[in-house]
Design an enzyme around this catalytic site. Sequence first.
Site, PDB file in Angstrom:
ATOM      1  CB  SER A   1      -0.917  -0.007   1.228  1.00  0.00           C
ATOM      2  OG  SER A   1      -0.152  -0.296   2.379  1.00  0.00           O
TER       3      SER A   1
ATOM      4  CB  THR B   1      -1.753   5.751   4.076  1.00  0.00           C
ATOM      5  OG1 THR B   1      -2.480   5.730   2.868  1.00  0.00           O
ATOM      6  CG2 THR B   1      -0.924   7.009   4.175  1.00  0.00           C
TER       7      THR B   1
ATOM      8  CB  THR C   1      -0.510   6.256   0.365  1.00  0.00           C
ATOM      9  OG1 THR C   1      -1.363   5.129   0.257  1.00  0.00           O
ATOM     10  CG2 THR C   1      -1.069   7.371  -0.504  1.00  0.00           C
TER      11      THR C   1
ATOM     12  NE  ARG D   1      -8.648   7.656  -4.452  1.00  0.00           N
ATOM     13  CZ  ARG D   1      -8.057   7.426  -3.294  1.00  0.00           C
ATOM     14  NH1 ARG D   1      -6.762   7.224  -3.233  1.00  0.00           N
ATOM     15  NH2 ARG D   1      -8.755   7.398  -2.180  1.00  0.00           N
ATOM     16  CB  VAL D   2      -5.305  12.608  -6.188  1.00  0.00           C
ATOM     17  CG1 VAL D   2      -4.598  13.195  -4.978  1.00  0.00           C
ATOM     18  CG2 VAL D   2      -4.380  12.616  -7.401  1.00  0.00           C
ATOM     19  N   GLY D   3      -6.009  10.612  -3.566  1.00  0.00           N
ATOM     20  CA  GLY D   3      -6.708  10.544  -2.281  1.00  0.00           C
ATOM     21  C   GLY D   3      -6.319  11.695  -1.370  1.00  0.00           C
ATOM     22  CG  ASP D   4      -6.268  10.796   2.769  1.00  0.00           C
ATOM     23  OD1 ASP D   4      -6.332   9.798   2.020  1.00  0.00           O
ATOM     24  OD2 ASP D   4      -5.758  10.757   3.909  1.00  0.00           O
TER      25      ASP D   4
ATOM     26  CB  THR E   1      -4.406   5.649   7.471  1.00  0.00           C
ATOM     27  OG1 THR E   1      -4.367   4.501   6.617  1.00  0.00           O
ATOM     28  CG2 THR E   1      -4.903   5.212   8.832  1.00  0.00           C
ATOM     29  N   GLY E   2      -6.868   5.460   5.505  1.00  0.00           N
ATOM     30  CA  GLY E   2      -8.183   4.909   5.201  1.00  0.00           C
ATOM     31  C   GLY E   2      -8.737   5.489   3.917  1.00  0.00           C
TER      32      GLY E   2
ATOM     33  N   GLY F   1      -9.627   7.791   1.514  1.00  0.00           N
ATOM     34  CA  GLY F   1      -9.221   9.183   1.377  1.00  0.00           C
ATOM     35  C   GLY F   1     -10.336  10.146   1.046  1.00  0.00           C
TER      36      GLY F   1
HETATM   37  N1  ASP Z   1      -5.699   7.251   2.472  1.00  0.00           N
HETATM   38  C1  ASP Z   1      -5.188   6.576   1.315  1.00  0.00           C
HETATM   39  C2  ASP Z   1      -5.943   7.004   0.093  1.00  0.00           C
HETATM   40  O1  ASP Z   1      -7.149   7.156   0.154  1.00  0.00           O
HETATM   41  C3  ASP Z   1      -5.211   5.095   1.371  1.00  0.00           C
HETATM   42  C4  ASP Z   1      -5.198   4.435   2.700  1.00  0.00           C
HETATM   43  O2  ASP Z   1      -4.738   4.952   3.695  1.00  0.00           O
HETATM   44  O3  ASP Z   1      -5.688   3.320   2.757  1.00  0.00           O
HETATM   45  O4  ASP Z   1      -5.346   7.127  -0.939  1.00  0.00           O
END
Ligand code: ASP
Length: 324
Positions: A84, A186, A204, A214-217, A237-238, A240
Amino acid sequence: MNTRRTFLKNGVAVTAGLAMSTMSCSGNRKEQKKRSKKPKVISTWNHGIPANEAAWEILSNQGTALDAAEKGVMVVEADPKSTSVGYGGLPDRDGNVTLDACIMDHLGNAGSVSFLQSIKHPISVARKVMEETPHVMLVGDGALEFALSQGFQKEELLTEESKKQWEKWKVESEYMPAINSENHDTIGMICQDQDGNLSGSCTTSGAAYKMYGRVGDSPIIGAGLYVDNDHGAAVATGMGELMLKTLGSFLVVELIRQGASAQEACEAAIQRIVDKLDYKSFQVGYLAMDKAGNTGAYAIHPGFNYAEMIDGNNQLIDSRSFIK
Ligand code: ASP
Protein backbone atom coordinates in the site's frame (compact mmCIF):
# COMPACT_ATOMS: atom_id res chain seq x y z
CA MET A 1 -24.91 14.08 19.08
CA ASN A 2 -21.85 16.26 18.82
CA THR A 3 -23.05 19.06 16.55
CA ARG A 4 -20.84 21.90 15.45
CA ARG A 5 -22.52 24.18 17.93
CA THR A 6 -22.01 21.80 20.88
CA PHE A 7 -18.39 21.18 19.93
CA LEU A 8 -17.66 24.88 19.67
CA LYS A 9 -19.35 25.36 23.01
CA ASN A 10 -17.30 22.52 24.47
CA GLY A 11 -14.21 23.84 22.71
CA VAL A 12 -14.68 27.26 24.26
CA ALA A 13 -15.29 25.64 27.64
CA VAL A 14 -12.14 23.52 27.36
CA THR A 15 -10.11 26.53 26.23
CA ALA A 16 -11.46 28.63 29.07
CA GLY A 17 -10.73 25.75 31.48
CA LEU A 18 -7.15 25.49 30.29
CA ALA A 19 -6.65 29.23 30.59
CA MET A 20 -8.01 29.16 34.13
CA SER A 21 -5.87 26.20 35.19
CA THR A 22 -2.78 27.91 33.75
CA MET A 23 -3.66 31.02 35.71
CA SER A 24 -4.38 29.18 38.93
CA CYS A 25 -1.19 27.13 38.87
CA SER A 26 1.24 29.74 37.54
CA GLY A 27 4.46 29.17 39.40
CA ASN A 28 3.61 25.51 39.89
CA ARG A 29 4.47 23.85 36.60
CA LYS A 30 3.80 20.34 37.93
CA GLU A 31 0.07 20.95 37.80
CA GLN A 32 0.08 21.90 34.14
CA LYS A 33 -0.97 19.50 31.36
CA LYS A 34 1.11 16.31 31.54
CA ARG A 35 4.08 16.38 29.19
CA SER A 36 5.28 13.23 27.47
CA LYS A 37 9.00 12.50 27.13
CA LYS A 38 10.95 13.78 24.13
CA PRO A 39 11.83 12.67 21.54
CA LYS A 40 8.84 10.68 20.39
CA VAL A 41 7.57 9.14 17.17
CA ILE A 42 4.21 7.67 16.23
CA SER A 43 3.09 6.17 12.94
CA THR A 44 0.15 4.34 11.45
CA TRP A 45 -0.34 0.57 11.23
CA ASN A 46 2.05 -2.27 11.98
CA HIS A 47 4.53 -1.16 9.33
CA GLY A 48 5.01 1.78 11.71
CA ILE A 49 7.23 -0.47 13.86
CA PRO A 50 10.22 -0.60 11.45
CA ALA A 51 9.52 2.95 10.33
CA ASN A 52 9.70 4.19 13.94
CA GLU A 53 13.04 2.37 14.44
CA ALA A 54 14.55 4.32 11.54
CA ALA A 55 13.09 7.60 12.80
CA TRP A 56 14.31 6.85 16.32
CA GLU A 57 17.86 6.38 15.08
CA ILE A 58 17.76 10.03 14.00
CA LEU A 59 15.77 11.44 16.90
CA SER A 60 17.90 9.76 19.57
CA ASN A 61 21.03 11.23 17.98
CA GLN A 62 19.82 14.82 18.26
CA GLY A 63 18.45 14.76 14.71
CA THR A 64 15.53 16.87 13.58
CA ALA A 65 11.89 15.81 13.51
CA LEU A 66 11.89 16.58 9.78
CA ASP A 67 14.78 14.22 8.97
CA ALA A 68 13.22 11.54 11.14
CA ALA A 69 9.79 11.89 9.51
CA GLU A 70 11.33 11.50 6.06
CA LYS A 71 13.76 8.66 6.80
CA GLY A 72 11.22 6.76 8.89
CA VAL A 73 8.61 6.33 6.17
CA MET A 74 11.28 5.61 3.52
CA VAL A 75 11.71 2.18 5.12
CA VAL A 76 8.13 1.31 4.21
CA GLU A 77 8.34 2.92 0.76
CA ALA A 78 11.27 0.60 -0.06
CA ASP A 79 9.62 -2.57 1.29
CA PRO A 80 8.11 -4.64 -1.54
CA LYS A 81 5.98 -6.52 1.00
CA SER A 82 4.13 -3.34 1.87
CA THR A 83 1.56 -3.33 -0.94
CA SER A 84 0.00 0.00 0.00
CA VAL A 85 3.08 2.23 -0.05
CA GLY A 86 5.87 2.94 -2.58
CA TYR A 87 7.72 0.07 -4.26
CA GLY A 88 5.40 -2.95 -4.49
CA GLY A 89 2.27 -0.82 -4.03
CA LEU A 90 -0.85 -2.22 -5.65
CA PRO A 91 -1.58 -0.49 -8.96
CA ASP A 92 -4.63 1.32 -10.27
CA ARG A 93 -7.18 -0.61 -12.33
CA ASP A 94 -4.98 -0.26 -15.44
CA GLY A 95 -1.85 -1.59 -13.77
CA ASN A 96 -0.08 1.75 -13.05
CA VAL A 97 1.53 2.28 -9.66
CA THR A 98 0.85 5.95 -8.85
CA LEU A 99 2.17 7.43 -5.61
CA ASP A 100 1.10 10.27 -3.32
CA ALA A 101 3.13 11.79 -0.48
CA CYS A 102 3.51 14.94 1.58
CA ILE A 103 5.67 16.33 4.34
CA MET A 104 5.45 19.30 6.74
CA ASP A 105 8.03 20.79 9.06
CA HIS A 106 7.86 22.77 12.29
CA LEU A 107 8.02 26.10 10.46
CA GLY A 108 4.81 25.39 8.58
CA ASN A 109 6.64 24.58 5.34
CA ALA A 110 4.97 21.91 3.23
CA GLY A 111 5.79 19.84 0.15
CA SER A 112 3.74 17.33 -1.75
CA VAL A 113 3.73 15.11 -4.82
CA SER A 114 0.79 13.34 -6.33
CA PHE A 115 0.14 10.89 -9.16
CA LEU A 116 3.91 10.32 -9.29
CA GLN A 117 5.09 7.23 -11.15
CA SER A 118 8.38 5.31 -11.30
CA ILE A 119 10.05 6.91 -8.27
CA LYS A 120 10.58 4.74 -5.20
CA HIS A 121 10.70 7.51 -2.60
CA PRO A 122 7.93 10.05 -3.21
CA ILE A 123 8.41 11.40 0.33
CA SER A 124 11.91 12.60 -0.58
CA VAL A 125 10.59 14.23 -3.75
CA ALA A 126 7.92 15.96 -1.62
CA ARG A 127 10.67 17.26 0.66
CA LYS A 128 12.58 18.57 -2.36
CA VAL A 129 9.41 20.34 -3.57
CA MET A 130 9.22 21.96 -0.13
CA GLU A 131 12.87 22.96 0.01
CA GLU A 132 13.85 23.60 -3.60
CA THR A 133 10.77 25.15 -5.23
CA PRO A 134 8.47 28.08 -4.48
CA HIS A 135 5.53 25.64 -4.63
CA VAL A 136 3.80 23.19 -2.31
CA MET A 137 2.57 20.54 -4.74
CA LEU A 138 3.70 18.97 -8.02
CA VAL A 139 1.72 16.26 -9.80
CA GLY A 140 2.11 13.63 -12.51
CA ASP A 141 4.64 14.25 -15.25
CA GLY A 142 5.62 17.57 -13.71
CA ALA A 143 6.49 15.85 -10.43
CA LEU A 144 8.40 13.14 -12.31
CA GLU A 145 10.34 15.66 -14.38
CA PHE A 146 11.24 17.56 -11.21
CA ALA A 147 12.30 14.35 -9.44
CA LEU A 148 14.61 13.41 -12.33
CA SER A 149 16.10 16.90 -12.32
CA GLN A 150 16.91 16.40 -8.63
CA GLY A 151 18.79 13.16 -9.32
CA PHE A 152 16.09 10.59 -8.52
CA GLN A 153 16.17 7.47 -10.72
CA LYS A 154 13.25 5.94 -12.60
CA GLU A 155 12.44 2.41 -11.41
CA GLU A 156 9.79 -0.23 -12.08
CA LEU A 157 7.58 -0.15 -8.98
CA LEU A 158 5.13 -2.91 -9.91
CA THR A 159 6.54 -6.09 -8.34
CA GLU A 160 5.71 -9.58 -9.60
CA GLU A 161 3.64 -10.16 -6.47
CA SER A 162 1.56 -6.97 -6.87
CA LYS A 163 1.13 -7.71 -10.57
CA LYS A 164 -0.21 -11.15 -9.69
CA GLN A 165 -2.71 -9.67 -7.23
CA TRP A 166 -3.83 -7.12 -9.83
CA GLU A 167 -4.28 -9.82 -12.46
CA LYS A 168 -6.38 -11.81 -10.03
CA TRP A 169 -8.47 -8.71 -9.31
CA LYS A 170 -8.95 -8.08 -13.04
CA VAL A 171 -10.92 -11.31 -13.40
CA GLU A 172 -13.85 -9.73 -11.54
CA SER A 173 -12.75 -6.09 -11.79
CA GLU A 174 -14.94 -5.12 -8.92
CA TYR A 175 -13.80 -1.97 -7.14
CA MET A 176 -14.51 -2.52 -3.49
CA PRO A 177 -12.23 -0.76 -0.98
CA ALA A 178 -11.61 -3.17 1.90
CA ILE A 179 -11.65 -2.13 5.55
CA ASN A 180 -8.21 -2.60 7.16
CA SER A 181 -6.93 -4.44 4.11
CA GLU A 182 -3.98 -6.56 5.29
CA ASN A 183 -3.89 -4.54 8.49
CA HIS A 184 -1.80 -1.83 6.94
CA ASP A 185 -2.33 1.00 4.54
CA THR A 186 -0.88 4.48 4.13
CA ILE A 187 1.94 5.28 6.48
CA GLY A 188 1.58 8.58 8.29
CA MET A 189 4.23 9.57 10.82
CA ILE A 190 4.56 12.33 13.41
CA CYS A 191 7.90 13.06 15.10
CA GLN A 192 8.83 15.30 17.98
CA ASP A 193 12.54 15.96 18.38
CA GLN A 194 14.64 16.85 21.44
CA ASP A 195 13.90 20.55 20.86
CA GLY A 196 10.17 19.83 20.98
CA ASN A 197 9.65 20.57 17.28
CA LEU A 198 7.01 18.63 15.38
CA SER A 199 7.15 17.39 11.77
CA GLY A 200 5.08 14.87 9.85
CA SER A 201 5.02 12.75 6.72
CA CYS A 202 2.47 10.73 4.81
CA THR A 203 3.06 8.37 1.86
CA THR A 204 0.94 5.87 -0.04
CA SER A 205 0.18 4.12 -3.30
CA GLY A 206 -3.44 5.05 -2.60
CA ALA A 207 -6.49 2.90 -2.90
CA ALA A 208 -5.75 -0.34 -4.76
CA TYR A 209 -7.36 -0.58 -8.24
CA LYS A 210 -8.47 3.07 -8.13
CA MET A 211 -9.37 4.89 -11.34
CA TYR A 212 -6.42 6.14 -13.38
CA GLY A 213 -5.68 9.64 -12.09
CA ARG A 214 -7.42 9.26 -8.73
CA VAL A 215 -5.80 11.18 -5.90
CA GLY A 216 -6.71 10.54 -2.28
CA ASP A 217 -6.15 12.50 0.92
CA SER A 218 -2.53 11.53 1.50
CA PRO A 219 -0.77 14.25 -0.56
CA ILE A 220 -3.27 16.96 0.39
CA ILE A 221 -2.01 19.23 3.15
CA GLY A 222 -4.78 19.37 5.74
CA ALA A 223 -6.42 16.12 4.64
CA GLY A 224 -3.72 13.41 4.97
CA LEU A 225 -1.35 15.44 7.16
CA TYR A 226 -1.22 18.69 9.05
CA VAL A 227 1.37 20.13 11.41
CA ASP A 228 1.10 23.27 13.52
CA ASN A 229 4.20 23.38 15.66
CA ASP A 230 2.50 25.54 18.29
CA HIS A 231 -0.29 23.06 18.90
CA GLY A 232 0.03 19.61 17.37
CA ALA A 233 0.06 17.38 14.31
CA ALA A 234 -2.26 14.82 12.76
CA VAL A 235 -2.15 12.16 10.03
CA ALA A 236 -4.91 10.13 8.42
CA THR A 237 -5.31 6.72 6.83
CA GLY A 238 -8.18 4.91 5.20
CA MET A 239 -10.71 5.90 2.58
CA GLY A 240 -9.22 9.18 1.38
CA GLU A 241 -12.43 10.58 -0.07
CA LEU A 242 -13.87 10.92 3.45
CA MET A 243 -10.87 12.86 4.75
CA LEU A 244 -10.90 15.04 1.64
CA LYS A 245 -14.53 15.95 2.19
CA THR A 246 -13.87 16.94 5.82
CA LEU A 247 -10.25 18.14 5.59
CA GLY A 248 -9.68 15.77 8.49
CA SER A 249 -6.07 16.29 9.58
CA PHE A 250 -6.47 20.05 9.63
CA LEU A 251 -9.66 19.61 11.61
CA VAL A 252 -7.90 17.47 14.24
CA VAL A 253 -5.12 20.04 14.70
CA GLU A 254 -7.56 22.93 14.73
CA LEU A 255 -9.56 21.24 17.49
CA ILE A 256 -6.36 20.73 19.48
CA ARG A 257 -5.66 24.44 18.96
CA GLN A 258 -9.09 25.20 20.38
CA GLY A 259 -8.30 23.22 23.52
CA ALA A 260 -9.28 19.61 22.81
CA SER A 261 -6.88 16.83 23.77
CA ALA A 262 -5.31 14.86 20.92
CA GLN A 263 -7.71 12.00 21.69
CA GLU A 264 -10.80 14.23 21.83
CA ALA A 265 -9.79 15.87 18.57
CA CYS A 266 -9.42 12.54 16.73
CA GLU A 267 -12.80 11.43 18.06
CA ALA A 268 -14.48 14.68 17.01
CA ALA A 269 -13.02 14.44 13.49
CA ILE A 270 -14.36 10.89 13.13
CA GLN A 271 -17.69 12.10 14.50
CA ARG A 272 -17.73 14.78 11.78
CA ILE A 273 -17.50 12.02 9.14
CA VAL A 274 -20.17 9.96 10.88
CA ASP A 275 -22.51 12.95 11.10
CA LYS A 276 -22.08 14.06 7.51
CA LEU A 277 -21.12 11.16 5.26
CA ASP A 278 -21.96 7.63 4.29
CA TYR A 279 -19.31 6.03 6.51
CA LYS A 280 -20.41 2.47 7.34
CA SER A 281 -18.48 0.53 4.73
CA PHE A 282 -15.31 2.58 4.94
CA GLN A 283 -12.45 2.80 7.37
CA VAL A 284 -10.78 6.05 8.42
CA GLY A 285 -8.19 6.35 11.18
CA TYR A 286 -6.69 9.52 12.66
CA LEU A 287 -3.49 9.67 14.66
CA ALA A 288 -2.40 12.85 16.44
CA MET A 289 0.20 14.28 18.80
CA ASP A 290 -0.12 17.54 20.67
CA LYS A 291 2.75 19.90 21.44
CA ALA A 292 3.15 18.32 24.88
CA GLY A 293 3.69 14.93 23.19
CA ASN A 294 0.32 13.45 24.19
CA THR A 295 -1.11 11.16 21.53
CA GLY A 296 -4.61 10.37 20.31
CA ALA A 297 -6.03 7.87 17.86
CA TYR A 298 -9.52 7.02 16.70
CA ALA A 299 -11.08 5.17 13.78
CA ILE A 300 -14.51 4.41 12.37
CA HIS A 301 -14.09 0.62 12.62
CA PRO A 302 -12.05 -1.61 14.93
CA GLY A 303 -8.74 -2.81 13.51
CA PHE A 304 -6.76 0.43 13.19
CA ASN A 305 -3.49 0.41 15.10
CA TYR A 306 -0.37 2.51 15.37
CA ALA A 307 3.21 2.23 16.53
CA GLU A 308 4.53 4.50 19.28
CA MET A 309 8.20 4.82 20.19
CA ILE A 310 9.37 6.60 23.27
CA ASP A 311 12.43 6.04 25.48
CA GLY A 312 13.65 3.47 22.94
CA ASN A 313 10.52 1.32 23.40
CA ASN A 314 8.49 0.65 20.28
CA GLN A 315 5.01 -0.77 20.67
CA LEU A 316 1.92 -1.39 18.61
CA ILE A 317 -1.25 0.07 20.13
CA ASP A 318 -4.84 -0.65 19.12
CA SER A 319 -6.91 2.45 18.43
CA ARG A 320 -10.40 2.83 19.80
CA SER A 321 -13.18 3.14 17.25
CA PHE A 322 -16.65 4.60 16.74
CA ILE A 323 -18.12 1.22 15.79
CA LYS A 324 -17.18 -1.19 18.59
N1 ASP B 1 -5.70 7.25 2.47
C1 ASP B 1 -5.19 6.58 1.31
C2 ASP B 1 -5.94 7.00 0.09
O1 ASP B 1 -7.15 7.16 0.15
C3 ASP B 1 -5.21 5.10 1.37
C4 ASP B 1 -5.20 4.44 2.70
O2 ASP B 1 -4.74 4.95 3.70
O3 ASP B 1 -5.69 3.32 2.76
O4 ASP B 1 -5.35 7.13 -0.94
